[in-house]
Scaffold this active site. Sequence first.
Site, PDB file in Angstrom:
ATOM      1  CB  SER A  98      36.987  14.400   2.824  1.00 41.68           C
ATOM      2  OG  SER A  98      36.707  14.731   4.248  1.00 41.68           O
TER       3      SER A  98
ATOM      4  CE1 TYR B  65      34.682   9.726   2.244  1.00 40.46           C
ATOM      5  CE2 TYR B  65      35.495  11.069   3.862  1.00 40.46           C
ATOM      6  CZ  TYR B  65      34.899  10.901   2.756  1.00 40.46           C
ATOM      7  OH  TYR B  65      34.391  12.148   2.176  1.00 40.46           O
TER       8      TYR B  65
END
Length: 278
Positions: free
Chosen positions: A132, A145
């Site tokens: 990501s 995350y």
Amino acid sequence: MKTILITGCSSGIGRDAALGLKAHGWRVFASVRRPADMARLADEGLEALHLDYADQSSIEAAVAHVLSATGGRLDAVFNNGAFAIPGPLEDIPRDAMRAQFEVNLLGPHALTRAVIPAMRRQGHGRIVNCSSVLGLVAAPWRGPYNASKFALEGMTDTLRVELAGTGIHPILIEPGPIRTDFRKNAIAAFEHWVDWEASERAQDYRDWLLDKLYKRGASAGKPDRFELGPEAVTAKLIRALEDPRPKARYMVTTPTYSAAVIRRLLPARLIDRLVRNA
């Protein structure tokens, strides 16, 4: 026909990748956690199977099924399955962090370990891990995350060095904002793990995070400015799988390219200021 095992295929990036690669001539084994999703994917012509990153036995069973079906061949795996728990780190319980890493890091590690022996025997393979933009530059309110994706980046970089010369290529796909159900799933995790009303930062939640989660998402008809569809990830995945000399990283969306540049060029204090105001 080349073969690939993809995780997290119930929707979004995983589903688009499975359908896109099937159309591109690959034999796709599309894995999901829920039986209902298996039936739906089978109706769409995919070879669906059960795989839950939090369940080691399901990982072993899925790999055994694929290798049995292909006569021992597996050309690639795409570790795509992941989720997010939003909230400031001071409000994230230890068990929540454990659940985050179980799915976003330990599961991909376990699946990677399970497929490497077959790839060594055949002398080639691609292990593609979906990271990501938040694996490049950390953003506030996304700590679990961020941490899991930074760890996935480190794991993949290590594998790339350790597997050099084997014909096995560990590769990172790094998306920015992609139009999926990711935010909707994050809401469910937030409601399960975070007692925001008891937090000393309750007003911060009201001022920012609740609006971000419940009102400003794509599901509310207000997509992020640079958001792309999951097909953008599939296009880069195909390149990662088929480039004769694959790159270490394939970036998707403008924010990811920008994050890579600012991490390399700007001092930490300026980066901190930029992400605080994003």
